[in-house]
Enzyme design. Structure first.
Site, mmCIF file in Angstrom:
data_model
loop_
_atom_site.group_PDB
_atom_site.id
_atom_site.type_symbol
_atom_site.label_atom_id
_atom_site.label_comp_id
_atom_site.label_asym_id
_atom_site.label_seq_id
_atom_site.Cartn_x
_atom_site.Cartn_y
_atom_site.Cartn_z
ATOM 1 N N PRO A 1 0.820 -1.221 0.000
ATOM 2 C CA PRO A 1 0.000 0.000 0.000
ATOM 3 C C PRO A 1 0.853 1.270 0.000
ATOM 4 O O PRO A 1 0.349 2.346 -0.304
ATOM 5 C CB PRO A 1 -0.839 -0.118 1.277
ATOM 6 C CG PRO A 1 -0.207 -1.194 2.091
ATOM 7 C CD PRO A 1 0.571 -2.073 1.164
ATOM 8 N N GLU B 1 3.301 -6.846 8.037
ATOM 9 C CA GLU B 1 3.606 -5.414 7.865
ATOM 10 C C GLU B 1 4.531 -5.163 6.683
ATOM 11 O O GLU B 1 4.967 -4.035 6.473
ATOM 12 C CB GLU B 1 4.207 -4.848 9.157
ATOM 13 C CG GLU B 1 3.290 -4.953 10.373
ATOM 14 C CD GLU B 1 1.930 -4.280 10.164
ATOM 15 O OE1 GLU B 1 1.908 -3.115 9.724
ATOM 16 O OE2 GLU B 1 0.906 -4.930 10.433
ATOM 17 N N ARG C 1 -4.430 -9.026 -20.085
ATOM 18 C CA ARG C 1 -5.377 -8.719 -21.159
ATOM 19 C C ARG C 1 -4.779 -7.796 -22.218
ATOM 20 O O ARG C 1 -5.349 -7.639 -23.297
ATOM 21 C CB ARG C 1 -6.677 -8.129 -20.598
ATOM 22 C CG ARG C 1 -6.538 -6.784 -19.977
ATOM 23 C CD ARG C 1 -7.833 -6.323 -19.337
ATOM 24 N NE ARG C 1 -8.827 -5.850 -20.293
ATOM 25 C CZ ARG C 1 -8.797 -4.651 -20.880
ATOM 26 N NH1 ARG C 1 -7.829 -3.812 -20.634
ATOM 27 N NH2 ARG C 1 -9.748 -4.300 -21.726
ATOM 28 N N ASP D 1 -10.779 1.474 -23.738
ATOM 29 C CA ASP D 1 -10.802 1.472 -22.278
ATOM 30 C C ASP D 1 -10.841 2.879 -21.684
ATOM 31 O O ASP D 1 -10.209 3.781 -22.194
ATOM 32 C CB ASP D 1 -9.540 0.797 -21.714
ATOM 33 C CG ASP D 1 -9.582 -0.703 -21.904
ATOM 34 O OD1 ASP D 1 -10.656 -1.224 -22.208
ATOM 35 O OD2 ASP D 1 -8.523 -1.325 -21.740
HETATM 36 CL CL1 6GU Z 1 -0.340 -3.728 -3.471
HETATM 37 N N1 6GU Z 1 -0.914 -4.494 -0.987
HETATM 38 C C1 6GU Z 1 -1.621 -4.391 0.138
HETATM 39 N N2 6GU Z 1 -1.347 -5.219 1.147
HETATM 40 N N3 6GU Z 1 -2.570 -3.502 0.326
HETATM 41 C C2 6GU Z 1 -2.821 -2.699 -0.700
HETATM 42 C C3 6GU Z 1 -2.144 -2.746 -1.899
HETATM 43 C C4 6GU Z 1 -1.170 -3.666 -2.021
HETATM 44 N N4 6GU Z 1 -2.629 -1.799 -2.719
HETATM 45 C C5 6GU Z 1 -3.573 -1.200 -2.041
HETATM 46 N N5 6GU Z 1 -3.704 -1.723 -0.803
#
Ligand code: 6GU
Length: 259
Positions: free
Chosen positions: A86, A113, A155, A170
């Site tokens: 994230p 984590e 895709r 798209d």
């Molecule tokens: Cl790539 N990993 C995780 N654990 N949470 C996320 C993410 C990735 N992208 C958004 N939230």
């Protein structure tokens, strides 16, 4: 294209056996190889995590199993490495296109984590390494994010989609309806539970259909993603677009979204 995925939950990737991606794998367009990270752990419990230095909640993935797992793959050459997290750079259609042009991708799925940062430092000096996020929310691990990215990339590979045009059309494909969301779509029957298909779509007038679709794309984008409209290059808006946006009280060429 070859895609290797290292994870403590390789079962998560069963969906890659079905649909477009599954067919691409059967045809050999896509070669997906799953790896269990625990196979490279060095104790009887196959431990892959430990407590974080500096304290704090949760666990961090140990570097040694990652190093051993990745090294074993590098015997075959140099993949581009993608680490879902994230805290990564945003995954966009543009990045999907860039990754679709690679011969070999390696996805390293963290849990807990995250992965000890020295793993990214170590391979960052030898390979192209990107830490990538699929959106502003937190998943329990990178597996689902890798499924998302694999589908978006897969895709785009030549011959994976039935209709090459569907890629160009798209919502986020650089080109065609640049930075506009697609409007509503309809199929038969012409009336369903008293809801009618917009007559223009059945008129046979291709010019009018194209104009209607663009109007709907502008309306929808203004309604649900006004920041996309605000970031649009004003030079891509014709006089019809400007008249419609004016009617909707959107001021072109300004960050101001007046509604
Ligand atoms: Cl790539 N990993 C995780 N654990 N949470 C996320 C993410 C990735 N992208 C958004 N939230």
């Amino acid at each position: 294209m070859r895609i290797d995925i290292i994870s403590i939950f390789p079962e998560y990737f069963a969906p890659l056996d079905v649909s477009l991606i599954g067919k691409a794998r059967e045809r050999g367009t896509l070669d997906v190889r799953l790896h269990q990270l625990r196979d490279w752990a060095n104790d009887v419990h196959r431990t892959v995590d430990d407590t974080p230095y500096g304290g704090g909640p949760g666990m961090v993935m140990k570097p040694e199993p990652w190093g051993a797992a990745i090294d074993s793959l590098l015997a075959d050459g140099s993949p581009r490495m993608v680490v879902p997290t994230p805290s990564g750079r945003p995954f966009t259609q543009e990045l999907a296109q860039e990754l679709a042009a690679e011969e070999w991708l390696l996805f390293c799925c963290g849990r807990y984590e995250g992965i000890d940062s020295r793993v990214m430092a170590e391979y960052g000096s030898r390979l192209r390494v990107d830490e990538v996020s699929i959106g502003d929310y937190v998943l329990a691990g990178g597996e689902v994010a890798v499924l998302v990215m694999a589908e978006a990339i897969g895709r785009l590979l030549p011959g994976v989609l039935g209709n090459a045009c569907s890629v160009v059309d798209d919502s986020f494909a650089p080109g065609a309806m640049q930075n506009l969301l697609e409007g509503p779509v309809f199929t038969k029957p012409p009336v369903w539970r008293s809801h009618e298909v917009p007559p223009v779509l059945m008129s046979g007038n291709h010019g009018k259909v194209a104009r209607w679709r663009r109007d709907e794309a502008l309306r929808r984008t203004l309604s649900v993603r006004p920041e996309l409209l605000a970031s649009l290059d004003p030079a891509t808006l014709d006089k019809h677009d400007r008249r419609l946006l004016d009617e909707l009280s959107f001021r072109v060429g300004s960050e101001d979204v007046a509604n």
